[in-house]
Design a protein around this motif. Structure first.
Motif, PDB file in Angstrom:
ATOM      1  N   GLU A 160       0.838  -1.198   0.000  1.00 17.40           N
ATOM      2  CA  GLU A 160       0.000   0.000   0.000  1.00 17.40           C
ATOM      3  C   GLU A 160       0.873   1.249   0.000  1.00 17.40           C
ATOM      4  O   GLU A 160       1.839   1.366   0.752  1.00 17.40           O
ATOM      5  N   GLY A 161       0.528   2.177  -0.891  1.00 18.98           N
ATOM      6  CA  GLY A 161       1.285   3.412  -0.999  1.00 18.98           C
ATOM      7  C   GLY A 161       2.419   3.355  -1.994  1.00 18.98           C
ATOM      8  O   GLY A 161       3.131   4.348  -2.188  1.00 18.98           O
ATOM      9  N   HIS A 186       7.160   5.044  -5.048  1.00 15.62           N
ATOM     10  CA  HIS A 186       6.003   5.734  -4.498  1.00 15.62           C
ATOM     11  C   HIS A 186       5.172   6.293  -5.651  1.00 15.62           C
ATOM     12  O   HIS A 186       5.693   6.555  -6.737  1.00 15.62           O
TER      13      HIS A 186
END
Length: 277
Positions: A235-236, A260
């Motif tokens: 996640e992210g 990212h």
């Protein structure tokens, strides 16, 4: 309110208890109530008209009764649950026919849908297993073990009957290990690493999936030999897919870097850098 009342009967050699659930489906919504100790049940607030009912019990595995369509309100509805069957057999190495002592075994419908969310761990020096109270019908017995590719065998289970001497043969798998880092070189803990099944683009199960530790390290222990797509997600971060060449009984190194930001697909060919384990 319109109620539906009735009794559930069970062919199992056990007392009927509140562990039996009766589910009503109507208009895309469902509600479940447990029976009392006598097997009686009441479902409140049933919509007027046709609804579908079925009973289910969990006794090591989930046994489902056939659906019954009734018109609400209704009383004295009788639902049944069939007696389950039993399956016994062995899990063996497909090449040597030697027993595999430690493995997980589960049952699914041949269409691929689980009968229950149960994956039973087994330790048996002779590779033997027994599955009890299996819902009657055509089922798939699935076995997985460390260092092996997941395997299965199909079998027909009759109500109250036993299937014996079933063999589930497992092929030797490959191992893939490596490190997952961020684009700034930091190790990523908690990243999901999984083998993508060819043609289905969905994560594998069991040894085909791992989560990175605090140092970003992972190991897949049961990868099918050949060129495999390995998926890295966290996640992210941007999900990345890389391809690695694997061989039965061999170990391959595969590291990944996650960026990212926005999602994109990255596929890279990793050289055939396998070494014997």
């Amino acid at each position: 309110d319109r109620d539906v009342t009735g009794v559930q009967t069970c062919a199992l050699p056990i007392s009927i208890t509140s562990s039996v659930g009766v589910t009503m489906n109507a208009g895309g919504a469902s509600v479940t109530e447990n029976t009392d100790d006598s097997g009686a049940f009441t479902l409140h607030g049933a919509p007027k008209g046709k609804v579908s009912l079925h009973a289910a019990i969990y006794q090591g595995s989930r046994l489902n009764g056939p659906p019954k369509e009734i018109t609400a309100p209704a009383t004295n509805v009788v639902l049944t649950i069939p007696r389950g069957g039993h399956i016994s057999g062995r899990v063996i190495d497909s090449s040597s026919s030697a027993p595999i002592a430690d493995f997980d075994v589960s049952v699914a419908r041949t269409a691929g849908f689980p009968i229950a969310n149960t994956n039973t761990p087994v330790h048996a020096d002779d590779g033997s297993f027994t599955l009890s109270e299996v819902t009657p019908g055509r089922v798939e017995v699935i076995a997985s073990a460390d260092g092996y590719v997941r395997g299965s065998a199909n079998v027909d289970v009759a109500e109250g009957q036993s299937v014996e001497n079933l063999e589930v043969r497992l092929d030797r798998g490959a191992r893939v290990k490596g490190k997952v880092t961020s684009s700034d070189g930091q190790p990523l803990a908690g990243a999901m690493v999984s083998v993508m099944d060819q043609g289905m683009r969905r994560p594998g199960m069991g040894g085909d999936r791992a989560t990175t530790d605090g140092e970003g390290l992972y190991e897949l222990t049961s990868v099918p030999p050949g060129d495999r797509n390995i998926n890295f997600t966290k996640e992210g971060f941007v999900t990345t897919t890389k391809t690695v060449a694997t061989g039965a009984g061999k170990e391959s190194q595969l590291d990944a870097t996650l960026d990212h930001g926005r999602q994109r697909s990255e596929e890279r060919r990793v050289g055939k850098e396998c070494r014997s384990r």
